[in-house]
Structures are given as C-alpha cells and as structure tokens.
Design a protein around this motif. Structure first.
Motif: not given
Length: 168
Positions: A65-94
């Motif tokens: 189920g790990g690949a499915y979790s990555i696909q859905l974006g349900s893996n663990v992230r530090m959302d303190l900053f990440y959640a407020n970023w723009s889609d472009r900044r998220k893509a660059a960071f990822d």
C-alpha cells in the motif's frame, strides 16, 4: 519525450492505484486470521500459525500500500510550512526532496534483494514452532519497494511537468 513521461505516469499510477485499492481490503483477511486465533484459543487448541500469518498480512498490507499512499499524497509531511505554500513551491520542494526518498528506497531494495537471495539459497525459515519459509514475504517486500520507487519517479515527473507548465 513528454509523451513517454505522460505514458509512464499513466501506467504506473494505474497499476499502483489498482493494487492499492485491492490491498486496502487486506485488513479484512488479517482480521479474519486474528478472529480465528481468538476463537481457537478460547474453544479449541491454540493455532501455531495465526500470529505469523497475521504479521505476514500486515507486512503485505503496508508495503504494497506504500505506493498508493505516495500517489494519494497521504505520506507524512511537515505541514507546518508546506500546507501554506503555493502549488509551484510545493512542486519545487518535492522535486528537490524526492531524491532522498529514491536513495532510501534504493538502499532498502538493495538490502531486500540480498536478504531474499540469501533466504532462497538457504531455505530460511522462521524460528517459531510453525517454521514457515521466509522468502515469500521477502519477495512481497521487494515488490512493494519497487512499486514505491516507480511511484516516486512518477511523482517526480508530475512535479517537473507542473513546474514547466507554470513557467511557460
């Protein structure tokens, strides 16, 4: 080149989605084994195999189920900053951080393959009373790691395409 990348993303996402949706119901198989374990301990002789089978199901459940979790974006992230970023900044960071994931999964796959080969060569068995062969679950683990590697590359391609389309 863009067509090849789009085809890769489409195929990998489709395979991992279907396997993930199927594996999602593996929790019921694990529950059935554990229910049988409880019933057999209460009314009959305790089963020797139930705990290990439940553990094998659990390994298959989370590793496949790990690949499915990555696909859905349900893996663990530090959302303190990440959640407020723009889609472009998220893509660059990822795009920058996915290489750490690829390295980790590569090392995991290398160790998993070595361990699986050893297990197959020497007929490795569990040291419990039931003594099942270990190689089947090691193969499942290697397959799950390969699926996560493929999905991580798919996510990298998606992020690169997202960065290029917004830049154009």
């Amino acid at each position: 080149m863009r067509r090849w990348i789009a085809a890769y993303i489409r195929v990998v996402d489709k395979i991992n989605y279907r396997i993930g949706r199927f594996i999602m119901y593996g929790i019921f198989a694990m529950m059935a084994v554990l229910l049988w374990s409880s019933i057999s301990k209460t009314f009959f002789l305790p089963s020797l195999w139930t705990l290990e089978v439940a553990q094998f199901f659990m390994v298959g459940y989370y590793i496949l189920g790990g690949a499915y979790s990555i696909q859905l974006g349900s893996n663990v992230r530090m959302d303190l900053f990440y959640a407020n970023w723009s889609d472009r900044r998220k893509a660059a960071f990822d795009t920058a951080t996915v290489f750490m994931l690829l390295f980790y999964l590569g090392v995991l796959l290398y160790g998993g393959l070595e361990s699986t080969i050893y297990s197959l060569e020497y007929g490795e068995r569990s040291p419990t009373a039931w003594r099942p062969y270990i190689w089947p679950i090691k193969i499942v683990m290697c397959l799950g790691i390969v699926m996560m590697l493929l999905q991580a590359v798919s996510e990298l391609f998606k992020d690169i395409l997202k960065l290029k389309s917004e830049a154009a």
